[in-house]
Write a protein that holds these residues in place. Structure first.
Motif, PDB file in Angstrom:
ATOM      1  N   PHE A  60       0.797  -1.148   0.115  1.00 35.15           N
ATOM      2  CA  PHE A  60       0.047   0.079  -0.025  1.00 35.15           C
ATOM      3  C   PHE A  60       0.951   1.261  -0.152  1.00 35.15           C
ATOM      4  O   PHE A  60       0.951   2.119  -0.683  1.00 35.15           O
ATOM      5  CB  PHE A  60      -1.023  -0.106   1.300  1.00 35.15           C
ATOM      6  CG  PHE A  60      -1.434   1.269   1.673  1.00 35.15           C
ATOM      7  CD1 PHE A  60      -2.393   1.939   1.101  1.00 35.15           C
ATOM      8  CD2 PHE A  60      -1.140   1.808   2.846  1.00 35.15           C
ATOM      9  CE1 PHE A  60      -2.951   3.255   1.267  1.00 35.15           C
ATOM     10  CE2 PHE A  60      -1.453   2.944   3.209  1.00 35.15           C
ATOM     11  CZ  PHE A  60      -2.568   3.802   2.517  1.00 35.15           C
ATOM     12  N   THR A  83      -3.987   0.129  -8.382  1.00 28.34           N
ATOM     13  CA  THR A  83      -3.937   1.267  -7.346  1.00 28.34           C
ATOM     14  C   THR A  83      -3.858   0.467  -5.962  1.00 28.34           C
ATOM     15  O   THR A  83      -4.025  -0.741  -6.150  1.00 28.34           O
ATOM     16  CB  THR A  83      -5.329   2.124  -7.333  1.00 28.34           C
ATOM     17  OG1 THR A  83      -6.450   1.371  -6.836  1.00 28.34           O
ATOM     18  CG2 THR A  83      -5.567   3.028  -8.477  1.00 28.34           C
ATOM     19  N   ILE A  85      -6.229   0.326  -4.101  1.00 24.21           N
ATOM     20  CA  ILE A  85      -7.428  -0.546  -4.028  1.00 24.21           C
ATOM     21  C   ILE A  85      -7.146  -2.015  -4.104  1.00 24.21           C
ATOM     22  O   ILE A  85      -7.809  -2.894  -3.163  1.00 24.21           O
ATOM     23  CB  ILE A  85      -8.540  -0.074  -4.665  1.00 24.21           C
ATOM     24  CG1 ILE A  85      -8.810   1.196  -4.488  1.00 24.21           C
ATOM     25  CG2 ILE A  85      -9.758  -0.775  -4.452  1.00 24.21           C
ATOM     26  CD1 ILE A  85      -9.935   1.993  -5.649  1.00 24.21           C
ATOM     27  N   LYS A  88      -6.610  -3.494  -0.500  1.00 25.45           N
ATOM     28  CA  LYS A  88      -7.932  -3.837   0.156  1.00 25.45           C
ATOM     29  C   LYS A  88      -8.595  -5.021  -0.324  1.00 25.45           C
ATOM     30  O   LYS A  88      -8.985  -5.761   0.608  1.00 25.45           O
ATOM     31  CB  LYS A  88      -8.716  -2.642   0.148  1.00 25.45           C
ATOM     32  CG  LYS A  88     -10.247  -2.628   0.849  1.00 25.45           C
ATOM     33  CD  LYS A  88     -11.411  -1.690   0.240  1.00 25.45           C
ATOM     34  CE  LYS A  88     -12.642  -2.143   1.219  1.00 25.45           C
ATOM     35  NZ  LYS A  88     -13.079  -3.452   1.135  1.00 25.45           N
ATOM     36  N   VAL A 102      -5.253   1.635   4.797  1.00 21.88           N
ATOM     37  CA  VAL A 102      -5.913   1.557   3.292  1.00 21.88           C
ATOM     38  C   VAL A 102      -7.438   2.206   3.418  1.00 21.88           C
ATOM     39  O   VAL A 102      -7.583   2.871   2.426  1.00 21.88           O
ATOM     40  CB  VAL A 102      -5.899   0.220   2.963  1.00 21.88           C
ATOM     41  CG1 VAL A 102      -6.738  -0.008   1.724  1.00 21.88           C
ATOM     42  CG2 VAL A 102      -4.459  -0.611   2.658  1.00 21.88           C
ATOM     43  N   LEU A 103      -8.229   1.459   4.260  1.00 24.91           N
ATOM     44  CA  LEU A 103      -9.421   1.995   4.388  1.00 24.91           C
ATOM     45  C   LEU A 103      -9.661   3.510   4.501  1.00 24.91           C
ATOM     46  O   LEU A 103     -10.496   4.141   4.195  1.00 24.91           O
ATOM     47  CB  LEU A 103     -10.170   1.385   5.561  1.00 24.91           C
ATOM     48  CG  LEU A 103     -10.432  -0.183   5.256  1.00 24.91           C
ATOM     49  CD1 LEU A 103     -10.849  -0.643   6.467  1.00 24.91           C
ATOM     50  CD2 LEU A 103     -11.069  -0.514   4.175  1.00 24.91           C
ATOM     51  N   GLU A 105      -7.446   6.094   3.609  1.00 25.02           N
ATOM     52  CA  GLU A 105      -7.012   6.642   2.416  1.00 25.02           C
ATOM     53  C   GLU A 105      -8.030   6.629   1.224  1.00 25.02           C
ATOM     54  O   GLU A 105      -7.905   7.313   0.335  1.00 25.02           O
ATOM     55  CB  GLU A 105      -5.838   5.929   1.932  1.00 25.02           C
ATOM     56  CG  GLU A 105      -5.022   6.821   1.107  1.00 25.02           C
ATOM     57  CD  GLU A 105      -4.602   8.073   1.443  1.00 25.02           C
ATOM     58  OE1 GLU A 105      -4.217   8.968   0.519  1.00 25.02           O
ATOM     59  OE2 GLU A 105      -4.186   8.432   2.476  1.00 25.02           O
ATOM     60  N   LEU A 106      -8.676   5.544   1.170  1.00 25.17           N
ATOM     61  CA  LEU A 106      -9.757   5.278   0.256  1.00 25.17           C
ATOM     62  C   LEU A 106     -10.574   6.424  -0.305  1.00 25.17           C
ATOM     63  O   LEU A 106     -10.476   7.002  -1.406  1.00 25.17           O
ATOM     64  CB  LEU A 106     -10.768   4.130   0.467  1.00 25.17           C
ATOM     65  CG  LEU A 106     -10.230   2.760  -0.120  1.00 25.17           C
ATOM     66  CD1 LEU A 106     -11.168   1.899   0.540  1.00 25.17           C
ATOM     67  CD2 LEU A 106      -9.885   2.445  -1.538  1.00 25.17           C
ATOM     68  N   ARG A 109      -7.895   9.570  -1.452  1.00 19.50           N
ATOM     69  CA  ARG A 109      -7.028   9.232  -3.004  1.00 19.50           C
ATOM     70  C   ARG A 109      -8.004   9.254  -4.286  1.00 19.50           C
ATOM     71  O   ARG A 109      -9.105   8.533  -4.456  1.00 19.50           O
ATOM     72  CB  ARG A 109      -6.761   7.879  -2.849  1.00 19.50           C
ATOM     73  CG  ARG A 109      -5.495   8.009  -3.943  1.00 19.50           C
ATOM     74  CD  ARG A 109      -4.329   8.803  -3.949  1.00 19.50           C
ATOM     75  NE  ARG A 109      -3.661   8.940  -2.515  1.00 19.50           N
ATOM     76  CZ  ARG A 109      -2.355   9.133  -2.558  1.00 19.50           C
ATOM     77  NH1 ARG A 109      -1.552   9.642  -3.581  1.00 19.50           N
ATOM     78  NH2 ARG A 109      -1.743   9.527  -1.413  1.00 19.50           N
ATOM     79  N   TYR A 114     -11.521   5.226 -13.751  1.00 20.94           N
ATOM     80  CA  TYR A 114     -11.163   3.991 -13.702  1.00 20.94           C
ATOM     81  C   TYR A 114     -11.237   3.296 -14.990  1.00 20.94           C
ATOM     82  O   TYR A 114     -12.547   3.218 -15.452  1.00 20.94           O
ATOM     83  CB  TYR A 114     -11.752   3.234 -12.414  1.00 20.94           C
ATOM     84  CG  TYR A 114     -11.326   3.732 -11.150  1.00 20.94           C
ATOM     85  CD1 TYR A 114     -10.215   2.912 -10.314  1.00 20.94           C
ATOM     86  CD2 TYR A 114     -12.005   4.975 -10.570  1.00 20.94           C
ATOM     87  CE1 TYR A 114     -10.015   3.321  -9.151  1.00 20.94           C
ATOM     88  CE2 TYR A 114     -11.333   5.345  -9.212  1.00 20.94           C
ATOM     89  CZ  TYR A 114     -10.514   4.440  -8.710  1.00 20.94           C
ATOM     90  OH  TYR A 114     -10.210   5.042  -7.295  1.00 20.94           O
ATOM     91  N   GLU A 145     -16.235  -2.581  -5.320  1.00 22.82           N
ATOM     92  CA  GLU A 145     -15.419  -1.416  -4.900  1.00 22.82           C
ATOM     93  C   GLU A 145     -15.755  -0.131  -5.503  1.00 22.82           C
ATOM     94  O   GLU A 145     -15.702   1.031  -5.110  1.00 22.82           O
ATOM     95  CB  GLU A 145     -14.068  -1.980  -4.934  1.00 22.82           C
ATOM     96  CG  GLU A 145     -13.696  -3.183  -3.944  1.00 22.82           C
ATOM     97  CD  GLU A 145     -14.054  -2.767  -2.458  1.00 22.82           C
ATOM     98  OE1 GLU A 145     -13.808  -1.665  -1.971  1.00 22.82           O
ATOM     99  OE2 GLU A 145     -14.166  -3.634  -1.564  1.00 22.82           O
ATOM    100  N   LEU A 149     -17.091   3.673  -3.999  1.00 21.95           N
ATOM    101  CA  LEU A 149     -16.498   4.980  -4.123  1.00 21.95           C
ATOM    102  C   LEU A 149     -17.072   5.851  -4.995  1.00 21.95           C
ATOM    103  O   LEU A 149     -16.486   6.921  -5.116  1.00 21.95           O
ATOM    104  CB  LEU A 149     -15.107   4.829  -4.679  1.00 21.95           C
ATOM    105  CG  LEU A 149     -14.186   4.222  -3.830  1.00 21.95           C
ATOM    106  CD1 LEU A 149     -12.721   3.505  -4.683  1.00 21.95           C
ATOM    107  CD2 LEU A 149     -13.537   4.736  -2.674  1.00 21.95           C
TER     108      LEU A 149
END
Length: 178
Positions: A60, A83, A85, A88, A102-103, A105-106, A109, A114, A145, A149
């Protein structure tokens, strides 16, 4: 972390063996910019045992550092071969949960677009790939996921030049590039 440099960030994501690295290199060449390689590929090639929780955190951090290092070299677009992700998704699958770093930062970022690589390419064996039988499962996970987001994402299908053309057309339409 919003991007204040004017650089648009494109994340090329998806299950294993869907051509993420190939398309990332092709897109960077097409748009005359740089691409951020998948940090975990190099990291995992150095492991002598199974990937640990600490390894996931290291991947990460390494992916973010590599992205930040290469971002100043981008020419309007920064192509990111996956990425964090991915950390995760793998951590959820392997360990039943993802690292808190990680959670948290989601949501901070941001990627402008995508490109979710479809599972329509044949599986290619590689010592760093683990789950040929779970490609559909991971494709569904990726969709969930990205939806969680509220990300702008498009599924890129096709083989060889068709896949590349589909990715370029998607980027051009999304960013109104003529």
């Amino acid at each position: 972390m919003e991007n204040s440099s004017g650089i648009k960030k494109i994340a090329v994501v998806g299950p294993e063996s869907t051509g993420k690295s190939t398309i990332s290199a092709q897109l960077a060449d097409h748009y005359q910019t740089v691409w951020v390689p998948e940090y975990s590929r190099e990291y995992c090639s150095q492991l002598t045992g199974p990937c640990s929780w600490e390894d996931e955190i290291n991947m990460f951090k390494g992916q973010l550092a590599l992205e930040e290092q290469l971002s100043p070299q981008a020419n309007k677009l920064l192509i990111c071969d996956t990425t964090f992700i991915t950390v995760k998704i793998w951590s959820d699958y392997v360990f039943g949960k993802a690292p808190e770093e990680v959670l948290s930062e989601l949501p901070r970022r941001h990627y402008d677009l995508y490109l979710l690589m479809d599972i329509d390419l044949p599986w290619e064996d590689d010592p760093l790939r683990n789950f040929p039988e779970l490609r559909e499962y991971f494709m569904d996970v990726w969709k969930k996921e990205l939806q969680a987001l509220n990300a702008s994402y498009y599924i890129i299908s096709g083989t060889h030049d068709v896949r590349k053309r589909n990715a370029i057309n998607t980027i051009n339409q999304f960013f109104n590039i003529i």
